[in-house]
Design an enzyme around this catalytic site. Structure first.
Site, PDB file in Angstrom:
ATOM      1  N   ASP A 152      -5.544  12.778  -1.028  1.00  0.00           N
ATOM      2  CA  ASP A 152      -4.286  13.111  -1.732  1.00  0.00           C
ATOM      3  C   ASP A 152      -4.017  14.605  -1.611  1.00  0.00           C
ATOM      4  O   ASP A 152      -4.293  15.358  -2.546  1.00  0.00           O
ATOM      5  CB  ASP A 152      -4.397  12.725  -3.213  1.00  0.00           C
ATOM      6  CG  ASP A 152      -4.681  11.241  -3.404  1.00  0.00           C
ATOM      7  OD1 ASP A 152      -5.559  10.910  -4.236  1.00  0.00           O
ATOM      8  OD2 ASP A 152      -4.058  10.434  -2.702  1.00  0.00           O
ATOM      9  N   ASP A 197       0.290   0.362  -5.298  1.00  0.00           N
ATOM     10  CA  ASP A 197      -0.276   1.249  -6.308  1.00  0.00           C
ATOM     11  C   ASP A 197      -0.201   0.491  -7.625  1.00  0.00           C
ATOM     12  O   ASP A 197       0.885   0.111  -8.053  1.00  0.00           O
ATOM     13  CB  ASP A 197       0.523   2.550  -6.390  1.00  0.00           C
ATOM     14  CG  ASP A 197       0.463   3.336  -5.084  1.00  0.00           C
ATOM     15  OD1 ASP A 197       1.461   3.991  -4.744  1.00  0.00           O
ATOM     16  OD2 ASP A 197      -0.561   3.273  -4.396  1.00  0.00           O
TER      17      ASP A 197
HETATM   18  O1  1PR Z   1      -9.381   9.036  -7.017  1.00  0.00           O
HETATM   19  O2  1PR Z   1     -10.976   7.286  -6.231  1.00  0.00           O
HETATM   20  O3  1PR Z   1      -9.960   7.113  -8.500  1.00  0.00           O
HETATM   21  O4  1PR Z   1      -8.639   6.746  -6.422  1.00  0.00           O
HETATM   22  C1  1PR Z   1      -7.355   6.742  -6.947  1.00  0.00           C
HETATM   23  C2  1PR Z   1      -6.442   6.249  -5.860  1.00  0.00           C
HETATM   24  O5  1PR Z   1      -5.136   6.077  -6.376  1.00  0.00           O
HETATM   25  C3  1PR Z   1      -6.350   7.235  -4.715  1.00  0.00           C
HETATM   26  O6  1PR Z   1      -6.435   6.496  -3.520  1.00  0.00           O
HETATM   27  C4  1PR Z   1      -4.969   7.845  -4.848  1.00  0.00           C
HETATM   28  O7  1PR Z   1      -4.381   7.991  -3.545  1.00  0.00           O
HETATM   29  C5  1PR Z   1      -4.193   6.810  -5.617  1.00  0.00           C
HETATM   30  N1  1PR Z   1      -3.264   7.429  -6.566  1.00  0.00           N
HETATM   31  C6  1PR Z   1      -3.633   8.080  -7.670  1.00  0.00           C
HETATM   32  N2  1PR Z   1      -2.507   8.456  -8.340  1.00  0.00           N
HETATM   33  C7  1PR Z   1      -1.452   8.042  -7.630  1.00  0.00           C
HETATM   34  C8  1PR Z   1      -0.022   8.193  -7.985  1.00  0.00           C
HETATM   35  O8  1PR Z   1       0.847   7.781  -7.223  1.00  0.00           O
HETATM   36  N3  1PR Z   1       0.206   8.770  -9.138  1.00  0.00           N
HETATM   37  N4  1PR Z   1      -1.160   6.834  -5.543  1.00  0.00           N
HETATM   38  C9  1PR Z   1      -1.922   7.389  -6.494  1.00  0.00           C
HETATM   39  C10 1PR Z   1      -1.315   7.169  -4.272  1.00  0.00           C
HETATM   40  C11 1PR Z   1      -0.147   7.069  -2.346  1.00  0.00           C
HETATM   41  C12 1PR Z   1       0.052   5.971  -1.457  1.00  0.00           C
HETATM   42  C13 1PR Z   1       1.460   5.512  -1.528  1.00  0.00           C
HETATM   43  C14 1PR Z   1       2.018   6.151  -0.309  1.00  0.00           C
HETATM   44  C15 1PR Z   1       3.179   5.417   0.231  1.00  0.00           C
HETATM   45  N5  1PR Z   1      -0.216   6.624  -3.638  1.00  0.00           N
HETATM   46  O9  1PR Z   1      -0.811   5.078  -1.575  1.00  0.00           O
HETATM   47  O10 1PR Z   1       1.457   4.179  -1.544  1.00  0.00           O
HETATM   48  O11 1PR Z   1       2.311   7.473  -0.631  1.00  0.00           O
HETATM   49  O12 1PR Z   1       4.228   5.543  -0.600  1.00  0.00           O
HETATM   50  P1  1PR Z   1       5.725   5.524   0.003  1.00  0.00           P
HETATM   51  O13 1PR Z   1       5.704   4.639   1.206  1.00  0.00           O
HETATM   52  O14 1PR Z   1       6.551   4.928  -1.085  1.00  0.00           O
HETATM   53  O15 1PR Z   1       6.059   6.943   0.320  1.00  0.00           O
HETATM   54  P2  1PR Z   1      -9.814   7.613  -7.082  1.00  0.00           P
END
Ligand code: 1PR
Length: 523
Positions: A379, A224
């Site tokens: 999400d 991320d």
């Molecule tokens: O909505 O097309 O602009 O895409 C934004 C992208 O960024 C989406 O894929 C969304 O999942 C991701 N995203 C947005 N905000 C966050 C955040 O964390 N604040 N992260 C985010 C999403 C989820 C996973 C993470 C797993 C594993 N993160 O990718 O890596 O939950 O984590 P863990 O193993 O530590 O539990 P758009």
């Protein structure tokens, strides 16, 4: 010098990076004469058969290609570069292929997920110089929905098992072509490329240990990425999507370095999520494009990038299509793009109008680059309800009762990085995105993100049972057992983690060693 046929397809940069990492120089074909005068020709293709043949005809490359193939000089076709050798494809009825090999390209008609995405093995049918140094049990990276069916087996070099047995490469003299991607298959793939480049190596036929090949479960490392308040692009990690600690953005390292480390540790795929992409103008987000370019120079496993992929208008009022954004990411080394917030808005509009526009980012990108190139990042968060018909969304009965003992819940989709809940459930979102042309689902879970409590198996099961495209389980991995649970308790083909890898709590190698005698993994 290697002549390189780039007809504007997806990620050819990685093939060039692979060849150059082996010390060879590449000359990109610009004229028909470049093809006719080539000593060795490499033709990689990602995308759709129809648009490929259309471009080859427009560029008047078809006849020179046929003459080159007839000349018997060294040729390496990859993916669509293999399919182009055949008479035609079910993917584009009526469109003629090069017809160098009698036979057609057919869509997989099986019960397993299509596209066939991931690491699978080879059954060796004849000796070849591209197999020098290949032991026989290696796995190679496939990403396709169609496969070649030659009318006679004479040209078959290898087959691969995926429910049935399909042809995964051909060889006729110096003409070699693979359905799998050597440039994305780690060191085993680079060995194949190296052998093709060196026409002096001897012909060998590796012997496989097991009778048939098996698709491995994939371990995906997710980065991320966002800028700190000081503007540095870092890998961060949220706890249920909250990436701040004591007010500052958590900084877990540099994206390119971490991606390189995970490649060396054996990650099967690497995903970059630009988590503030919904705010930014992706094509002006040079740092993210640079991360991709630098990573693809020495990371030879598939790269997915997500964040901000949508149609948008920049400050000067110039309109950009999501397809343009995706094309820039593919040219920069990405193999797949991941669409998050925009997918939710597209599906809401579709459910409202009941009709496909053909102009959504999902439809346009999959039409040009193929279904397999489009991932939908979901999400969701759990919403408990009293009964199965309490809401008009797809509800599941849960073994994890709610705060008031509720035994039912649905999974509410969110946009803008979990900031905005929508009136749509994750199962419906996944199903409609499959209909619109998506090739894979990246199934995150806000409730489990960063908790180390394990994947939400009920969510993964509900979504993977509801679609026939591959599903990547994501969020909550705390140990290797959690991967075992999701691979044996659901239909998920892949499982992703971030925190435990960034914090070196459970190295990728440990996860694979734990799984190796239990489920099929790539070692
Ligand atoms: O909505 O097309 O602009 O895409 C934004 C992208 O960024 C989406 O894929 C969304 O999942 C991701 N995203 C947005 N905000 C966050 C955040 O964390 N604040 N992260 C985010 C999403 C989820 C996973 C993470 C797993 C594993 N993160 O990718 O890596 O939950 O984590 P863990 O193993 O530590 O539990 P758009």
């Amino acid at each position: 010098m290697i002549a390189f046929l780039d007809y504007g397809a997806g990620n050819v940069r990685s093939v060039i990076n692979g060849i150059e990492s082996l010390g060879e120089k590449v000359k990109v074909v610009e004229t028909a004469e470049d093809i006719l005068s080539a000593e060795r020709l490499v033709f990689p293709g990602v995308g759709a058969f129809g648009s490929m043949m259309q471009i080859l005809n427009e560029k008047k490359y078809v006849e020179p290609l046929k003459s080159y193939l007839q000349s018997g000089r060294p040729f390496l076709g990859i993916c669509l570069g293999l399919q182009a050798l055949f008479e035609g494809s079910e993917e584009a009825p009526g469109v003629k292929g090069l017809g160098f090999i009698p036979g057609m390209v057919r869509r997989f008609d099986i019960n397993l997920s299509v596209p066939h995405i991931g690491w699978n093995g080879l059954n060796f049918k004849q000796p070849s110089r591209i197999f020098t140094g290949v032991g026989g049990d290696e796995k190679f990276y496939f990403v396709h929905s169609y496969h070649v069916v030659p009318t006679d087996d004479g040209a078959v070099l290898t087959t691969t098992n995926y429910e049935g047995e399909f042809v995964s490469s051909i060889q006729i003299g110096n003409i070699i072509a693979t359905q799998f991607h050597p440039e994305k298959s780690g060191s085993a793939g680079l060995q194949i490329l190296k052998n093709f480049l060196d026409t002096s190596v001897e012909q060998v036929r590796p012997v496989r240990a097991s009778k048939s090949t098996r698709l491995a479960k994939r371990i995906v490392a997710c980065l991320d990425v966002r800028a700190t308040d000081q503007g540095d692009l870092v890998v961060t990690k949220g706890d249920q999507y909250d990436v701040r600690e004591k007010g500052a953005v958590r900084n877990l390292g540099k994206p390119v370095e971490l991606a390189r480390r995970y490649y060396q540790e054996g990650a099967d795929e690497i995903t970059f999520l630009n988590i503030t992409g919904f705010r930014d103008f992706p094509l002006e987000d040079i740092p993210m494009l640079e991360v991709l370019r630098q990573t693809s120079e020495n990371v030879f496993v598939p790269l997915t990038i997500g964040g901000g992929i949508r149609d948008y208008m920049d400050k000067k009022g110039r309109e950009y299509r999501a397809l343009e954004v995706a094309s820039e990411y593919f040219r920069s080394g990405a193999d797949k793009v991941s669409i998050g917030s925009d997918a939710v808005l597209i599906v809401e509009e579709y459910l409202q109008s009941g009709r496909k526009t053909g102009r959504s980012s999902i439809e346009e990108i999959s039409r040009v680059y193929g279904n397999q190139a489009v991932v939908i990042s979901i999400d969701p968060k759990r919403v408990y309800v009293q009964s199965a018909d309490a809401v008009r969304h797809q509800v599941i009965e849960t073994a994890l009762p709610g705060p008031n003992g509720e035994r039912y819940c649905w999974y509410q989709c969110t946009i803008k990085g979990g900031r905005e809940g929508r009136d749509l459930d994750a199962i419906t979102l996944a199903q409609v995105c499959e209909q619109l042309g998506a090739g894979e689902i990246l199934l995150n879970c806000i409730d489990r993100d960063g908790t180390n409590l394990g994947f939400d198996l009920e969510l993964v099961k509900a979504v993977s049972d509801g679609v026939s495209i591959p599903v990547i389980a994501s969020s909550g991995a705390g140990n290797a057992e959690h991967f075992y649970q999701v691979f044996t308790g659901t239909e998920a083909e892949s499982a992703l983690a971030a925190g435990i890898f960034h914090r070196r709590e459970v190295p990728i190698g440990d996860v694979k060693n734990y799984l190796k005698d239990k489920v099929e993994v790539r070692l």
